[in-house]
Motif scaffolding. Structure first.
Motif, mmCIF file in Angstrom:
data_model
loop_
_atom_site.group_PDB
_atom_site.id
_atom_site.type_symbol
_atom_site.label_atom_id
_atom_site.label_comp_id
_atom_site.label_asym_id
_atom_site.label_seq_id
_atom_site.Cartn_x
_atom_site.Cartn_y
_atom_site.Cartn_z
ATOM 1 N N TYR A 37 0.338 0.685 -12.801
ATOM 2 C CA TYR A 37 0.658 0.862 -11.388
ATOM 3 C C TYR A 37 0.796 -0.510 -10.739
ATOM 4 C CZ TYR A 37 -0.426 2.648 -6.615
ATOM 5 O OH TYR A 37 -0.417 2.975 -5.280
ATOM 6 N N ASP A 38 1.914 -0.737 -10.039
ATOM 7 C CA ASP A 38 2.235 -2.076 -9.538
ATOM 8 C C ASP A 38 1.143 -2.716 -8.687
ATOM 9 O OD1 ASP A 38 3.888 -4.403 -8.872
ATOM 10 O OD2 ASP A 38 4.027 -3.460 -6.908
ATOM 11 N N PRO A 39 0.490 -2.016 -7.735
ATOM 12 C CA PRO A 39 -0.569 -2.675 -6.973
ATOM 13 C C PRO A 39 -1.717 -3.188 -7.839
ATOM 14 C CG PRO A 39 0.163 -0.723 -5.820
ATOM 15 C CD PRO A 39 0.819 -0.693 -7.175
ATOM 16 N N VAL A 40 -1.922 -2.565 -8.992
ATOM 17 C CA VAL A 40 -2.950 -3.082 -9.914
ATOM 18 C C VAL A 40 -2.521 -4.445 -10.436
ATOM 19 C CG1 VAL A 40 -4.100 -2.694 -12.131
ATOM 20 C CG2 VAL A 40 -3.727 -0.778 -10.560
ATOM 21 N N ARG A 41 -1.241 -4.609 -10.727
ATOM 22 C CA ARG A 41 -0.745 -5.909 -11.183
ATOM 23 C C ARG A 41 -0.956 -6.959 -10.096
ATOM 24 N NH1 ARG A 41 3.338 -5.112 -15.635
ATOM 25 N NH2 ARG A 41 3.738 -7.328 -15.373
ATOM 26 N N GLY A 42 -0.699 -6.595 -8.842
ATOM 27 C CA GLY A 42 -0.925 -7.530 -7.754
ATOM 28 C C GLY A 42 -2.375 -7.963 -7.672
ATOM 29 N N TYR A 43 -3.278 -7.028 -7.872
ATOM 30 C CA TYR A 43 -4.711 -7.335 -7.861
ATOM 31 C C TYR A 43 -5.077 -8.286 -9.002
ATOM 32 C CZ TYR A 43 -9.733 -6.392 -8.555
ATOM 33 O OH TYR A 43 -11.079 -6.512 -8.733
ATOM 34 N N CYS A 44 -4.525 -8.022 -10.168
ATOM 35 C CA CYS A 44 -4.830 -8.875 -11.330
ATOM 36 C C CYS A 44 -4.219 -10.269 -11.160
ATOM 37 C CB CYS A 44 -4.290 -8.229 -12.601
ATOM 38 S SG CYS A 44 -5.115 -6.694 -13.068
ATOM 39 N N ASP A 45 -2.965 -10.315 -10.707
ATOM 40 C CA ASP A 45 -2.248 -11.587 -10.644
ATOM 41 C C ASP A 45 -2.688 -12.469 -9.491
ATOM 42 O OD1 ASP A 45 -0.846 -10.687 -12.808
ATOM 43 O OD2 ASP A 45 0.934 -10.094 -11.669
#
Length: 398
Positions: free
Chosen positions: A109-117
């Motif tokens: 899920y894209d917002p998870v990528r934002g959180y990780c990055d």
């Protein structure tokens, strides 16, 4: 049960977490809202074992819903988060440490990528994305400082099925927790904890709530070490969930087993209808025999829900706009899992890094995501038919 038979899941979802403490009581727990909890005596106030002691840690409304999610996910321990995204991010935070490394599926899920990055990167946590089809080869990516693996099956937007048992086996051998976003199956059609996952996560906002009117996440597990880490993280962060949202989600849970078969049948009917059209490039639905991961889905899942994707042919913005604006029964909005059908374009090319997808243009059409709601499948098909007619007419106009 008196006859020793195990209750069906539909029965357990209706009966679990119901009031039993009084001779007469409501059918379900009402929303019990509280900040301060009062104690009748000093002995009660200072007792080490207190089921309720401050509203941030929940009320009877929360405990009842947690019990039902425990039944659904086959889990001993359940915690709640304010949203599905919070359930994922707080679970990762529970295991990650400064200097650690986590593995996250490229289909997350894209917002998870934002959180990780961004957030985790600031915390000096390194995120490595992996191909969702990696299977047991993920063992080659696990390092000494790997703190967690996050899987999502099917993957967001592109619907890859991951080999959760293979990931779980590799993770267990390395002593690394495997976290699985299980929202697509609603916990009914797939049980990650029975297939090697350490933690099963859901956005209860979606199918569990079922009516697009609450935000909630669930975190379920059996491992005591994982439970301590998640519990400590949630307490230290100060995360808490509204009793009203919990009550709404619990109400939705009661009809989950009755609603999902309709989402499933509508989704498959739409997917097959789309697949038969010459103006559809491909359909991404794991229950279709044409899906590359169909056999894996059939091995591990007991059913499908209503979310899937399809690719339009290369087209102009005018054609895409005409298609979307012609829809009447399909709404355009984020989230999914409610009673209403949705259809939106999804810009996958912006999110993937391990297996990039080209941007829509002369060589590649836009990817559409459908959530099949509870309307008549015939009406939904007619709605798509007129959207394709508008799409074609806009193309002829140039």
């Amino acid at each position: 049960m008196a006859d020793g038979k195990k209750k069906d899941e539909a029965t357990r979802l209706v009966s679990s977490g119901r009031p039993k403490e009084r001779p007469s009581h409501p059918v379900t727990h009402p929303p019990e809202r509280a900040s301060t909890i009062l104690f009748p005596t000093y002995e009660d106030f200072t007792a080490t074992e207190r089921e309720f002691f401050y509203g941030r840690f929940g009320t009877r409304t929360h405990r009842a819903f947690e019990a039902s999610i425990g039944e659904l996910e086959a889990a001993e321990h359940v915690y709640l988060a304010p949203s599905g995204l919070a359930a994922v991010t707080l679970s990762l935070l529970a295991f990650a440490q400064p200097g650690s490394h986590i593995l996250v599926t490229d289909s997350a899920y894209d917002p998870v990528r934002g959180y990780c990055d961004r957030f985790l990167k600031r915390m000096q946590v390194e995120t490595e994305y992996y191909d969702p089809h990696i299977g047991s080869d993920i063992a080659g990516l696990i390092r000494e400082n790997t703190a967690a693996i996050l899987a999502e099956s099917p993957g967001s937007l592109t619907f890859e099925i991951q080999d959760i048992p293979a990931l779980g086996s590799a993770a267990k051998q390395a002593g690394v927790p495997l976290l699985v976003d299980n929202t697509w199956s609603a916990g009914v059609y797939f049980k990650p904890l029975d297939h090697g996952a350490t933690v099963s996560i859901q956005a209860a906002t979606k199918y569990i709530g079922g009516h697009s009117d609450c935000l909630l996440g669930t975190i379920a597990m059996n491992d005591p070490s994982a439970e301590r880490k998640v519990a400590n993280c949630l307490r230290q962060i100060g995360s808490n969930v509204s009793a009203d949202d919990v009550w709404l989600a619990h109400r939705g849970l009661r009809t989950l087993a009755a609603r999902l078969p309709v989402h499933q049948s509508n989704g498959i009917a739409l997917a097959r209808w789309l697949e038969a059209r010459d103006d559809v490039v491909c359909v991404l639905h794991p229950a279709l025999e044409s899906h590359p991961d169909h056999e894996l889905w059939k091995r591990d899942f007991t059913g499908a829900t209503g979310l899937f994707g399809f690719e339009l042919p290369p087209c102009s913005d005018k054609q895409l706009t005409a298609f979307c604006n012609a829809l009447e029964h399909f709404g355009m909005g984020y989230s999914w899992g409610g009673f209403e059908s949705l259809c939106i374009p999804v810009p996958v090319h912006k999110y993937r890094t391990v297996s990039p997808r080209p941007e829509p243009g002369p060589e590649r059409g836009p990817l559409m995501r459908i959530h099949a709601g509870l309307e008549s499948a015939d009406d939904l098909i007619m709605d798509l038919e007129q959207a394709f007619a508008a799409f074609d007419a806009a193309g002829k106009q140039g």
